[in-house]
Design a protein around this motif. Structure first.
Motif, mmCIF file in Angstrom:
data_model
loop_
_atom_site.group_PDB
_atom_site.id
_atom_site.type_symbol
_atom_site.label_atom_id
_atom_site.label_comp_id
_atom_site.label_asym_id
_atom_site.label_seq_id
_atom_site.Cartn_x
_atom_site.Cartn_y
_atom_site.Cartn_z
ATOM 1 N N TYR A 65 -2.826 9.474 -2.500
ATOM 2 C CA TYR A 65 -3.293 8.843 -1.272
ATOM 3 C C TYR A 65 -4.527 8.002 -1.560
ATOM 4 C CZ TYR A 65 -0.053 11.879 1.192
ATOM 5 O OH TYR A 65 1.090 12.509 1.625
ATOM 6 N N LEU A 66 -4.690 6.931 -0.802
ATOM 7 C CA LEU A 66 -5.793 5.968 -1.000
ATOM 8 C C LEU A 66 -5.751 5.419 -2.418
ATOM 9 C CD1 LEU A 66 -8.690 7.941 0.764
ATOM 10 C CD2 LEU A 66 -7.246 6.162 1.745
ATOM 11 N N LYS A 67 -4.540 5.117 -2.876
ATOM 12 C CA LYS A 67 -4.339 4.697 -4.259
ATOM 13 C C LYS A 67 -5.139 3.428 -4.581
ATOM 14 C CE LYS A 67 -0.556 4.525 -7.585
ATOM 15 N NZ LYS A 67 0.911 4.603 -7.736
ATOM 16 N N GLY A 68 -5.828 3.459 -5.708
ATOM 17 C CA GLY A 68 -6.590 2.308 -6.157
ATOM 18 C C GLY A 68 -7.976 2.177 -5.550
ATOM 19 N N THR A 69 -8.386 3.183 -4.760
ATOM 20 C CA THR A 69 -9.714 3.164 -4.156
ATOM 21 C C THR A 69 -10.560 4.254 -4.802
ATOM 22 O OG1 THR A 69 -9.283 4.803 -2.425
ATOM 23 C CG2 THR A 69 -8.583 2.531 -1.996
ATOM 24 N N PRO A 70 -11.894 4.168 -4.638
ATOM 25 C CA PRO A 70 -12.765 5.209 -5.209
ATOM 26 C C PRO A 70 -12.463 6.614 -4.680
ATOM 27 C CG PRO A 70 -14.046 3.278 -4.605
ATOM 28 C CD PRO A 70 -12.673 3.069 -4.051
ATOM 29 N N GLY A 71 -11.881 6.677 -3.487
ATOM 30 C CA GLY A 71 -11.613 7.986 -2.899
ATOM 31 C C GLY A 71 -10.185 8.467 -3.064
ATOM 32 N N GLU A 72 -9.412 7.875 -3.999
ATOM 33 C CA GLU A 72 -8.005 8.255 -4.126
ATOM 34 C C GLU A 72 -7.865 9.726 -4.518
ATOM 35 O OE1 GLU A 72 -6.187 5.735 -7.097
ATOM 36 O OE2 GLU A 72 -6.349 7.308 -8.601
ATOM 37 N N VAL A 73 -6.798 10.330 -3.985
ATOM 38 C CA VAL A 73 -6.526 11.740 -4.244
ATOM 39 C C VAL A 73 -5.081 11.881 -4.695
ATOM 40 C CG1 VAL A 73 -6.430 14.053 -3.258
ATOM 41 C CG2 VAL A 73 -8.192 12.455 -2.477
ATOM 42 N N GLN A 74 -4.879 12.411 -5.887
ATOM 43 C CA GLN A 74 -3.529 12.659 -6.376
ATOM 44 C C GLN A 74 -3.154 14.086 -6.011
ATOM 45 O OE1 GLN A 74 -2.803 12.172 -10.590
ATOM 46 N NE2 GLN A 74 -0.631 11.768 -10.251
ATOM 47 N N VAL A 75 -2.268 14.228 -5.015
ATOM 48 C CA VAL A 75 -1.933 15.565 -4.514
ATOM 49 C C VAL A 75 -0.735 16.179 -5.240
ATOM 50 C CG1 VAL A 75 -2.950 15.231 -2.237
ATOM 51 C CG2 VAL A 75 -0.589 14.548 -2.627
ATOM 52 N N LEU A 76 0.138 15.344 -5.787
ATOM 53 C CA LEU A 76 1.262 15.846 -6.578
ATOM 54 C C LEU A 76 1.237 15.168 -7.940
ATOM 55 C CD1 LEU A 76 4.186 15.762 -3.950
ATOM 56 C CD2 LEU A 76 2.626 17.657 -4.470
ATOM 57 N N ARG A 77 1.379 15.997 -8.991
ATOM 58 C CA ARG A 77 1.305 15.491 -10.361
ATOM 59 C C ARG A 77 2.530 15.980 -11.148
ATOM 60 N NH1 ARG A 77 -4.338 14.463 -11.792
ATOM 61 N NH2 ARG A 77 -5.709 15.004 -10.045
ATOM 62 N N GLY A 78 3.629 15.274 -11.011
ATOM 63 C CA GLY A 78 4.821 15.625 -11.770
ATOM 64 C C GLY A 78 5.469 16.933 -11.356
ATOM 65 N N VAL A 79 5.673 17.128 -10.075
ATOM 66 C CA VAL A 79 6.263 18.375 -9.563
ATOM 67 C C VAL A 79 7.764 18.423 -9.839
ATOM 68 C CG1 VAL A 79 6.847 19.632 -7.451
ATOM 69 C CG2 VAL A 79 4.531 18.774 -7.790
#
Length: 228
Positions: free
Chosen positions: A15-29
């Protein structure tokens, strides 16, 4: 015979990809669900449980990875196709029942079937059979406001299974109930899973209920790992 109902492979979501506040909530599930099994999904709030359920249920799309239902890759399908697949193959249950207040219990279960092209007679018979299975048939003609919290949630389970889905996705389905009622409602849910032969992925904070399922998985740092 292949009993895999759903296969999630390499799912990522940021979420918020490419911004300082981006959050990767799923990583290769990665996750495989089999017919007739119930899998507990445990994680703290904000860890991405709802995101994973929404992607699995075709309500959201991953940045990368694939979703297969009964061997069919449904990733990237158009909205119309996804809606049809979701209506036929996936059932949802949420923490709050979301029943239509102006309709009775049996009508709430009949309506999704009518929308799927089932005859009114067959839809009512299926609805009553499901209500009988969870012990709410005597309350079939009552509207949601006249039902207890446990009865409302049992009706919600029945509605989710109205169209004979392959997979049931539940997000804290007993979270609004007192412990005794939650236990009774969970028993009804598990009976439906076993008897209908579908898969269930159930997000819950209740570790006692999680322990009664076939497998327990924890979403930790965006990845799934088994819980012993």
């Amino acid at each position: 015979m292949n009993d895999v109902t759903m296969q999630l492979t390499g799912l990522t979501k940021t979420y918020l990809k490419g911004t300082p506040g981006e959050v990767q909530v799923l990583r290769g599930v990665d996750l495989t669900l089999h017919a007739g099994e119930a899998v507990a999904l445990v994680a703290p709030s904000g860890a991405g449980k709802s995101t994973l359920l929404h992607i699995a249920g075709l309500l959201d799309t991953p940045d990368e990875g694939s979703v297969e239902i009964a061997g069919q890759n449904v990733t990237g399908k158009g909205d119309r196709t996804r809606t049809a697949l979701r209506r036929q193959d996936v059932g949802f249950v949420y923490q709050f029942h979301h029943l239509l207040p102006e309709f009775t219990a049996v009508e709430n279960i009949t309506l999704p079937q009518l929308a799927n092209g089932v005859s009114e007679k067959a839809a009512q018979e299926r609805a009553m059979a499901l209500l009988d299975h969870v012990g709410v048939a005597p309350r079939a003609d009552h509207r949601p406001a006249a039902l207890s919290g446990g009865e409302q949630q049992r009706v919600a389970f029945c509605r989710a299974l109205a169209n004979n889905p392959r997979v049931l996705l539940a997000d804290e389905p007993t979270g609004n109930l007192d412990p005794e009622t939650a236990d009774q409602v969970f028993d009804a849910l598990m009976a439906l899973v076993r008897d209908e032969g579908l898969s269930a992925l159930i997000a819950t904070h209740n570790m006692d209920l999680a322990a009664r399922m076939d497998r327990k998985l924890q979403l930790d740092g965006g990845a799934l790992r088994p819980v012993e």
